[in-house]
Write an enzyme that holds these catalytic residues in place. Structure first.
Site, PDB file in Angstrom:
ATOM      1  N   TYR A  98       0.949  -1.236  -0.016  1.00 23.98           N
ATOM      2  CA  TYR A  98       0.010  -0.138   0.005  1.00 23.98           C
ATOM      3  C   TYR A  98       0.810   1.383   0.100  1.00 23.98           C
ATOM      4  CZ  TYR A  98      -4.145  -2.811   0.744  1.00 23.98           C
ATOM      5  OH  TYR A  98      -5.283  -3.656   0.333  1.00 23.98           O
ATOM      6  N   GLU A 140      -7.811  -7.745   5.445  1.00 26.58           N
ATOM      7  CA  GLU A 140      -7.038  -8.432   4.706  1.00 26.58           C
ATOM      8  C   GLU A 140      -6.234  -9.623   5.843  1.00 26.58           C
ATOM      9  OE1 GLU A 140      -4.971  -6.222   1.912  1.00 26.58           O
ATOM     10  OE2 GLU A 140      -6.739  -5.821   1.070  1.00 26.58           O
ATOM     11  N   TYR A 208     -10.958 -18.114 -10.273  1.00 24.32           N
ATOM     12  CA  TYR A 208     -11.937 -18.703 -10.712  1.00 24.32           C
ATOM     13  C   TYR A 208     -12.986 -19.560  -9.491  1.00 24.32           C
ATOM     14  CZ  TYR A 208      -9.442 -18.985 -15.019  1.00 24.32           C
ATOM     15  OH  TYR A 208      -8.671 -18.619 -16.126  1.00 24.32           O
ATOM     16  N   GLY A 276     -21.283 -17.319 -15.293  1.00 20.26           N
ATOM     17  CA  GLY A 276     -21.728 -17.194 -13.813  1.00 20.26           C
ATOM     18  C   GLY A 276     -22.442 -17.940 -13.164  1.00 20.26           C
ATOM     19  N   PHE A 389     -17.212 -11.008 -12.105  1.00 19.27           N
ATOM     20  CA  PHE A 389     -15.957 -11.742 -12.511  1.00 19.27           C
ATOM     21  C   PHE A 389     -15.153 -10.624 -13.266  1.00 19.27           C
ATOM     22  CE2 PHE A 389     -17.743 -16.227 -13.381  1.00 19.27           C
ATOM     23  CZ  PHE A 389     -17.969 -16.517 -11.914  1.00 19.27           C
TER      24      PHE A 389
END
Length: 398
Positions: A98, A140, A208, A276, A389
């Site tokens: 960051y 995170e 995925y 999807g 996606f």
């Protein structure tokens, strides 16, 4: 959250920054990759960079975050931040990165806006940036802890145990950990990142959805090949389709993703289009395994039955549920397909139960249309969940 003095400055400068944010994002990425070419080679999606979608998503997220700080000062846009944090965790992003972003982003802001960036303006937008960055870093870190991994250390080697061709452009890969250790748990709807080494030496990453049952010892991903031979957009899917076979090994991340099926006794509507359908299949597997008894409406749109990946599984899993129905729309249907289910998905003739919770996944125009129809039918906005996606352009497009 934002200090009083910075709030006034950000409010006054937001129109100018917002108008220039696309140019700022474009210059930021050029500066970042000039200084750190390895990031474009081995971390960032070269396809999204080539198409400009990542720049649009970055611009949209910064503008949305700053606007939220001004208009809703006592809250934080955690839905947006959570989606970004999950994507970052699947890539192994760490806190020091960051600071690298900050350096090049603020250099781009200063260059694009010029003399308008006074010390006061720079300080206010610096505060905005670190509020957003620190929120993401905290999220995170929690996501890494939940997976029991050190921050950024999300990768394991997995072996392809089988491959199946679903349609001309879609293949399913079943994977098991190469070290023989148990597969990490995941929640229905989540995804993993796959990293592959391409012929030019780049290590490109794509996400995925996991399509199998969460309780399975194997992990299953279904990949649609992007047929744009001259573009980096489909370089990973092409690699997987043309080169990866049973016995090959892949680097796979821990599972992440915020579009997860929550335990509920409310009616469900699971809507997808094209590829999807993959997170929806995982949700259906889970619901069937749990012997879910509340009503479930399954909706899918595709070009044709031949293009509908995992069509048989889509129908069969719906059929296993106690109270469920499947409705498939095709633009080019087979003979005898109902006229009411021909063309694009249209929920106007489909009953939607009161209190329905909806999960959407597919192209952005599809999700916008379905969300609008659901709102018209009285589904609460807070009960409509979606997965994009690639970069989230919902924010960027307003």
């Amino acid at each position: 959250m934002l200090s009083e003095s910075s709030t006034a400055t950000v409010r006054a400068t937001l129109p100018a920054v917002g108008a220039a944010i696309g140019d700022i994002a474009d210059l930021f990425y050029r500066k970042l990759f000039d200084a750190h070419p390895e990031l474009l080679r081995d971390l960032f999606n070269r396809g999204n960079q080539a198409s400009g979608t990542q720049r649009q998503a970055l611009a949209g997220s910064i503008a949305a975050f700053a606007t939220h700080l001004i208009e809703h000062p006592d809250t934080r846009p955690d839905v947006m931040l959570g989606r970004i944090a999950n994507k970052h965790a699947s890539l192994g992003i760490t806190a020091p990165q960051y600071a690298v972003v900050h350096t090049h982003l603020f250099a781009a802001i200063a260059e694009v806006l010029g003399d308008a960036v006074t010390p006061e303006v720079a300080a206010a937008w610096d505060e905005v940036y670190w509020l957003m960055a620190n929120a993401l870093i905290s999220m995170e870190e929690r996501l890494y802890a939940q997976q029991g991994v050190v921050a950024g250390d999300v990768w394991r080697e997995w072996t392809v145990v089988s491959r199946a061709e679903e349609t001309e452009d879609v293949a399913t890969f079943r994977l098991t950990p190469s070290d023989g250790a148990p597969a990490p748990a995941f929640r229905p709807g989540q995804y993993v990142s796959l990293q592959v080494e391409l012929p030019d030496g780049a290590h490109q990453i794509r996400q995925y959805s996991l399509t199998g049952a969460p309780a399975s010892d194997l992990r299953t991903v279904t990949v649609k090949r992007v047929r744009d031979e001259g573009s980096p957009e489909g370089e990973v899917s092409r690699h997987l389709h043309t080169r990866v076979r049973e016995g090959d090994r892949l680097r796979v991340s821990a599972p992440y993703g915020d579009l997860v099926l929550h335990t509920t006794h409310a009616p469900l509507l699971l809507a997808s289009a094209g590829i999807g359908c993959t997170p929806i299949l995982s949700m259906l597997e889970h619901l069937a395994a749990e012997e879910h008894r509340a009503p479930v409406t399954v909706v899918h749109g595709d070009r044709s039955p031949a293009d509908h990946a995992l069509r048989a599984d889509h129908a069969a899993l719906t059929g296993k549920l106690h109270d469920a129905s499947a409705h498939f729309w095709y633009e080019d249907p087979e003979a005898g397909h109902p006229a009411a289910r021909t063309g694009l998905v249209d929920l106007s003739g489909l009953p939607v139960a009161s209190g329905t919770h909806a999960y959407l996944c597919g192209p952005l125009p599809f999700m916008r249309a379905v969300r609008g129809q659901l709102l018209d039918k009285g589904v609460a906005a807070s009960d409509i969940h979606y997965e994009v996606f690639g970069p989230d352009l919902w924010l960027a497009q307003g």
